[in-house]
Scaffold this motif. Structure first.
Motif, PDB file in Angstrom:
ATOM      1  N   ASP A 150      24.459  40.903   6.939  1.00 58.46           N
ATOM      2  CA  ASP A 150      25.586  41.390   6.128  1.00 58.46           C
ATOM      3  C   ASP A 150      26.822  41.488   7.018  1.00 58.46           C
ATOM      4  N   TYR A 172      19.849  46.572   2.521  1.00 55.23           N
ATOM      5  CA  TYR A 172      19.448  45.171   2.637  1.00 55.23           C
ATOM      6  C   TYR A 172      17.920  45.031   2.606  1.00 55.23           C
ATOM      7  N   ARG A 177      19.405  42.038  -0.487  1.00 54.61           N
ATOM      8  CA  ARG A 177      20.774  41.553  -0.652  1.00 54.61           C
ATOM      9  C   ARG A 177      21.726  42.412   0.169  1.00 54.61           C
ATOM     10  N   SER A 180      27.497  44.535   0.916  1.00 53.20           N
ATOM     11  CA  SER A 180      28.820  44.026   0.553  1.00 53.20           C
ATOM     12  C   SER A 180      28.755  43.219  -0.746  1.00 53.20           C
ATOM     13  N   GLU A 181      27.682  42.479  -0.935  1.00 52.62           N
ATOM     14  CA  GLU A 181      27.519  41.677  -2.150  1.00 52.62           C
ATOM     15  C   GLU A 181      27.281  42.567  -3.358  1.00 52.62           C
ATOM     16  N   ALA A 184      30.499  44.240  -4.358  1.00 54.16           N
ATOM     17  CA  ALA A 184      31.415  43.304  -5.015  1.00 54.16           C
ATOM     18  C   ALA A 184      31.069  43.114  -6.482  1.00 54.16           C
ATOM     19  N   GLU A 185      29.815  43.361  -6.827  1.00 53.95           N
ATOM     20  CA  GLU A 185      29.376  43.190  -8.202  1.00 53.95           C
ATOM     21  C   GLU A 185      29.601  44.419  -9.078  1.00 53.95           C
TER      22      GLU A 185
END
Length: 314
Positions: A150, A172, A177, A180-181, A184-185
């Motif tokens: 990440d 993570y 995942r 940060s991802e 963002a969602e």
């Protein structure tokens, strides 16, 4: 003020020792506002000296919402802050006043403005495993592991920011995942306010560092050591609790226990506070859209009050 627009709200963001409280009080002297603290340390009861919490006389004149909420034995999340802040803002707006959110906890500001992703719950076993890895290899090694999976989150975290590194790596490993991802969602909407965001940044970091040193000296003189001893007597605490991870408290605890030579307390405390300010400045400059003001400007409060008056009158 134009009745057709969303209700106004003011954000005063900046690093430690940048003069945020003085600016907020100047606004309260001039405008129909109420103050909301955005400070992850000032939520704890009985932690006054080391958090630079306004004293009783100041709070009597300038009440602050969202301070002294919980015991130092408890935790206070960004999600809880968002809920508490939005409820408080709604009440202030309904009373015909303007909420002014002031502080340096940038994660709280981000949660307020952008919402929170659906992140996995904490896992005590996994956290213990990460702590064991850090004990063996050091937190910079954990930072390197996070950077491999990440990089976006690792880039904004200091290699020794143990609490946030642990959480990011935990997320993570639990979800597969990057944090940060997931952030963002986030589908939460920006709150229904017309925000004026003010960022206080130093034109000369050396002067900010001098302020930090002077304030830490004032905390020591005001009884930081005695405050930590009182907290340890009154509550069941350990160094892994968020309250005792606060800058100044950890170093004082370690000096009391002898793991840090007492002669090094001042220097370690000042260094840790400077590192905190550096992280806050990075957050402020990279993660927020704000009107920036030099926090060293002797006319800072006057300039911001004038700008806020213009904003409210528009």
């Amino acid at each position: 003020m134009n009745d057709a627009r969303q209700p106004p709200a003011i954000l005063i963001m900046g690093p430690t020792a940048s003069g945020k409280t003085a600016v907020a009080m100047a606004l309260a002297d001039r405008l129909p506002v109420e103050l909301i603290s955005v400070d992850s340390a000032q939520v704890f009861r009985d932690m006054d000296v080391g958090t630079a919490k306004p004293d009783r006389a100041t709070l009597a004149r300038y009440p602050h919402h969202l301070i002294d909420l919980i015991s130092p034995e408890e935790s206070y999340s960004a999600a809880r802050f968002r809920a508490d802040a939005l409820a408080t803002m709604a009440a202030i707006s309904a009373a015909g006043k303007v909420p002014v959110l002031v502080g340096g906890t940038m994660m709280y500001f981000r949660a307020l403005l952008h919402g929170l992703a659906d992140l996995p719950q904490a896992d005590a076993g996994l956290r213990a495993a990460i702590d064991a890895e850090a004990a063996a290899a050091g937190w910079p090694a954990i930072h390197a592991k996070l950077a491999a999976v990440d990089p976006a989150t690792a880039a904004r975290l200091h290699p020794t920011d143990s609490q946030r590194l642990q959480r990011a790596l935990e997320i993570y490993r639990l979800s597969g995942r990057p944090m940060s991802e997931l952030l963002a969602e986030s589908e939460r909407q920006r709150p229904p306010y017309d925000f004026l965001s003010i960022g206080l940044l130093p034109s000369d970091r050396a002067v900010l560092h001098e302020r930090i040193a002077r304030r830490f000296d004032e905390m020591l003189a005001a009884g930081l050591d005695e405050e930590v001893r009182m907290l340890r007597r009154k509550y069941t605490l350990n160094l892994n609790l968020p309250s005792m991870r606060c800058v100044g408290y950890r170093q004082t605890w370690e000096a009391q226990d002898g793991t840090l030579p007492p002669s090094e307390l001042r220097d370690r405390g000042i260094f840790a506070t400077r590192q905190l300010a550096k992280r806050q400045i990075t957050w402020l400059t990279n993660s927020f859209t704000a009107e920036h003001y030099d926090c060293l400007d002797p006319r800072l409060s006057e300039r911001i009050a004038a700008r806020t008056g213009e904003f409210l009158a528009a």
